[in-house]
Design an enzyme around this catalytic site. Structure first.
Site, PDB file in Angstrom:
ATOM      1  CG  ASP A   1      -1.596  -0.973   1.600  1.00  0.00           C
ATOM      2  OD1 ASP A   1      -2.287  -1.594   0.498  1.00  0.00           O
ATOM      3  OD2 ASP A   1      -1.496  -2.038   2.573  1.00  0.00           O
TER       4      ASP A   1
ATOM      5  CE1 TYR B   1       3.004 -11.183   0.767  1.00  0.00           C
ATOM      6  CE2 TYR B   1       2.597 -12.371  -0.925  1.00  0.00           C
ATOM      7  CZ  TYR B   1       2.888 -11.012   0.435  1.00  0.00           C
ATOM      8  OH  TYR B   1       2.036 -10.102  -1.081  1.00  0.00           O
TER       9      TYR B   1
ATOM     10  CD  GLN C   1       9.444   2.335  -3.488  1.00  0.00           C
ATOM     11  OE1 GLN C   1       9.062   3.584  -3.822  1.00  0.00           O
ATOM     12  NE2 GLN C   1       8.328   2.198  -3.151  1.00  0.00           N
TER      13      GLN C   1
ATOM     14  NE  ARG D   1       6.006  -8.993  -0.098  1.00  0.00           N
ATOM     15  CZ  ARG D   1       5.866  -9.368   1.527  1.00  0.00           C
ATOM     16  NH1 ARG D   1       6.845 -10.399   2.014  1.00  0.00           N
ATOM     17  NH2 ARG D   1       6.188  -8.277   2.330  1.00  0.00           N
ATOM     18  N   GLY D   2       3.331 -10.129  -3.740  1.00  0.00           N
ATOM     19  CA  GLY D   2       2.385  -8.724  -3.906  1.00  0.00           C
ATOM     20  C   GLY D   2       1.635  -7.999  -5.137  1.00  0.00           C
ATOM     21  CD  GLU D   3      -1.106  -3.592  -6.819  1.00  0.00           C
ATOM     22  OE1 GLU D   3      -1.944  -4.294  -6.142  1.00  0.00           O
ATOM     23  OE2 GLU D   3      -1.433  -2.097  -7.658  1.00  0.00           O
ATOM     24  CG  ASP D   4       5.559  -1.039  -6.043  1.00  0.00           C
ATOM     25  OD1 ASP D   4       5.425  -0.450  -7.250  1.00  0.00           O
ATOM     26  OD2 ASP D   4       6.751  -0.844  -5.233  1.00  0.00           O
ATOM     27  CB  SER D   5       8.077  -6.672  -5.146  1.00  0.00           C
ATOM     28  OG  SER D   5       7.055  -7.532  -4.992  1.00  0.00           O
TER      29      SER D   5
HETATM   30  O1  TRH Z   1       4.306  -6.095   0.765  1.00  0.00           O
HETATM   31  P1  TRH Z   1       4.197  -6.581  -0.352  1.00  0.00           P
HETATM   32  O2  TRH Z   1       3.575  -8.167   0.102  1.00  0.00           O
HETATM   33  O3  TRH Z   1       2.235  -6.246  -0.195  1.00  0.00           O
HETATM   34  C1  TRH Z   1       1.103  -6.850  -0.011  1.00  0.00           C
HETATM   35  C2  TRH Z   1       0.437  -6.312  -1.346  1.00  0.00           C
HETATM   36  O4  TRH Z   1       0.920  -5.403  -2.451  1.00  0.00           O
HETATM   37  C3  TRH Z   1      -0.823  -6.718  -1.411  1.00  0.00           C
HETATM   38  O5  TRH Z   1      -1.455  -6.273  -2.989  1.00  0.00           O
HETATM   39  C4  TRH Z   1      -1.535  -6.600  -0.757  1.00  0.00           C
HETATM   40  O6  TRH Z   1      -2.910  -6.611  -0.635  1.00  0.00           O
HETATM   41  C5  TRH Z   1      -1.048  -6.256   0.846  1.00  0.00           C
HETATM   42  O7  TRH Z   1       0.949  -5.578  -0.147  1.00  0.00           O
HETATM   43  C6  TRH Z   1      -1.323  -5.419   1.617  1.00  0.00           C
HETATM   44  O8  TRH Z   1       4.302  -6.846  -1.450  1.00  0.00           O
HETATM   45  P2  TRH Z   1       4.861  -5.317  -2.812  1.00  0.00           P
HETATM   46  O9  TRH Z   1       2.986  -5.093  -3.058  1.00  0.00           O
HETATM   47  O10 TRH Z   1       5.996  -5.802  -3.770  1.00  0.00           O
HETATM   48  O11 TRH Z   1       5.233  -3.971  -1.673  1.00  0.00           O
HETATM   49  C7  TRH Z   1       6.410  -4.203  -2.010  1.00  0.00           C
HETATM   50  C8  TRH Z   1       7.285  -3.327  -1.726  1.00  0.00           C
HETATM   51  O12 TRH Z   1       8.336  -2.841  -1.058  1.00  0.00           O
HETATM   52  C9  TRH Z   1       7.794  -2.710  -2.431  1.00  0.00           C
HETATM   53  O13 TRH Z   1       7.463  -1.304  -2.882  1.00  0.00           O
HETATM   54  C10 TRH Z   1       9.045  -2.484  -2.724  1.00  0.00           C
HETATM   55  C11 TRH Z   1       9.341  -2.419  -1.372  1.00  0.00           C
HETATM   56  N1  TRH Z   1      10.785  -3.075  -1.326  1.00  0.00           N
HETATM   57  C12 TRH Z   1      11.715  -2.308  -0.494  1.00  0.00           C
HETATM   58  O14 TRH Z   1      11.834  -0.728  -1.071  1.00  0.00           O
HETATM   59  N2  TRH Z   1      13.251  -2.814  -0.224  1.00  0.00           N
HETATM   60  C13 TRH Z   1      13.314  -3.764   0.063  1.00  0.00           C
HETATM   61  O15 TRH Z   1      14.210  -4.234   0.334  1.00  0.00           O
HETATM   62  C14 TRH Z   1      12.178  -4.627   0.220  1.00  0.00           C
HETATM   63  C15 TRH Z   1      12.308  -7.147  -0.955  1.00  0.00           C
HETATM   64  C16 TRH Z   1      10.945  -4.036  -1.366  1.00  0.00           C
END
Ligand code: TRH
Length: 380
Positions: A20, A196, A258, A274-278
């Site tokens: 988010d 995860y 990030q 995983r998730g959305e942004d990565s």
């Molecule tokens: O953390 P997430 O599992 O987020 C999830 C999903 O968005 C999911 O759809 C949502 O419903 C839930 O949250 C609440 O995975 P995501 O989306 O990849 O977000 C991780 C963020 O962390 C992304 O912006 C990349 C960042 N990141 C870093 O900045 N540094 C790091 O070392 C890593 C591994 C990730």
């Protein structure tokens, strides 16, 4: 573009994990940097935000970060005039006093719900449709997506050029890896692993450990570490730890800021995300990837997984397509990864070329920030 700056309020509740805040922080910065907007980003959990942006002072109610006016979303709302565009990220509930402020504004604001990313067909039909109303203020759905008719994906203006430059510069890559304490053996393949908890991990690591090619897996601190520990038979893994078992080197990384995470994805031969942004960032890396989708009630996430696979694997040979489907399905079901991994390795070259082609094809779409600005300009 209008002469006065468009003012935006983006509201983000951190449900869990980092997606988010990851998405809203990226969007806020891009609106400021590329569209000359004034952006306030309201976040209810600055501690999660701090992991992505270590300069953040979690004690402050207001601060500027990279041109974005970052606000602690207070439990007790303080009267604030509404902006021109109001984004409720991922259906978060706005403070009722703020909705009053929207309704009493002389120029009614554009109110949008920024939704989660999905490749499902219905997204195209729902993108841009009116949602609920508060008094006379109409809310609209805004859906990111992979196809024409959606809001697109977040992508900074020069992202692909920066990525390609970096990937063509072995020295820059080495320096970056070095800054994280990573020394890659010349013949080793490099894999990043952000996931995860996953019962399939042990079989994947077994296969990598007994594989023909040396593999170096980089694991940023996070939820998968428990499974990594179990496989290694150790406790208390932390950033900096490095273990070698047969042909597999496992290295724990700190959770990086990030923008550094992009460099990590660009540096690896294969990225598990995983998730959305990565997941989106791994696509912009132009390298083969493996997606651990965020699990939802009644397994609705599996439909999303299949929808993406159907889209992503278009243009692959039947064998490479089957191998990709098999690998992604096994990982998301926590099943044995041995056979699916070996099968997908057979098509590595094709999958590598495909990843780049997919990235370039996706980059033909308008990016999400530009699409939001355009949506507003069309609306006024
Ligand atoms: O953390 P997430 O599992 O987020 C999830 C999903 O968005 C999911 O759809 C949502 O419903 C839930 O949250 C609440 O995975 P995501 O989306 O990849 O977000 C991780 C963020 O962390 C992304 O912006 C990349 C960042 N990141 C870093 O900045 N540094 C790091 O070392 C890593 C591994 C990730």
């Amino acid at each position: 573009m209008p002469e006065t700056k468009i003012r935006w309020d983006i509201f983000c509740t951190v449900v869990d994990n980092f997606g988010d805040i990851g998405v809203t922080w990226r969007l806020a910065r891009q609106l400021v940097a590329e569209h000359h907007c004034e952006v306030r980003l309201w976040v209810d959990d600055l501690r999660a935000f701090e992991r992505l942006c270590p300069e953040l002072d979690v004690r402050r109610e207001q601060q500027w970060q990279q041109g974005v006016d970052v606000r602690q979303w207070p439990a007790q709302w303080i009267a604030t005039p509404a902006a021109d565009v109001v984004i409720a990220a991922f259906a978060c509930q706005l403070p009722s006093a703020y909705m009053e402020a929207m309704a009493s504004r002389e120029n009614t604001p554009l109110w949008l719900n920024l939704d989660y990313l999905s490749a499902e067909d219905w997204v195209i039909g729902c993108h841009g449709l009116p949602s609920v109303k508060y008094q006379h203020v109409q809310k609209y759905f805004f859906f990111p997506g992979f196809r024409a008719g959606t809001g697109g994906l977040l992508r900074e203006g020069n992202l692909l050029e920066r990525r390609q430059q970096f990937q063509q510069d072995p020295q820059a890559r080495r320096q970056f890896l070095h800054s994280l304490g990573i020394v890659q053996a010349p013949d080793a393949q490099l894999i990043s692993l952000f996931a995860y908890e996953n019962a399939g991990l042990a079989s994947w690591f077994d296969t990598l450990a007994s594989g023909a090619t040396p593999t170096h897996v980089l694991v940023p601190e996070g939820r998968i570490l428990g499974d990594v520990q179990t496989w290694l038979g150790v406790q208390g893994l932390e950033a900096g730890d490095l273990h070698v078992q047969q042909r597999l080197t496992v290295q724990v990384l700190p959770f990086v800021r990030q923008d550094q995470y992009d460099l990590l994805l660009w540096s690896c031969d294969f990225n598990a995300v995983r998730g959305e942004d990565s997941f989106v960032r791994a696509q912009w890396a132009g390298r083969p990837l493996l997606w651990h989708i965020y699990q939802q009630e009644d397994d609705v996430h599996l439909d999303k997984l299949e929808a993406f696979l159907a889209l992503y694997t278009r243009g692959l040979s039947a064998e490479a397509k089957e191998a990709t489907n098999g690998l992604w399905r096994a990982w998301n079901a926590g099943q044995d990864m041995s056979g699916p991994w070996l099968e997908s390795r057979k098509h590595h070259q094709e999958l590598a070329e495909h990843a780049e082609a997919w990235c370039l094809e996706q980059a033909l779409q308008a990016d999400l920030a530009a699409a939001l600005v355009q949506f507003y300009l069309n609306w006024i």
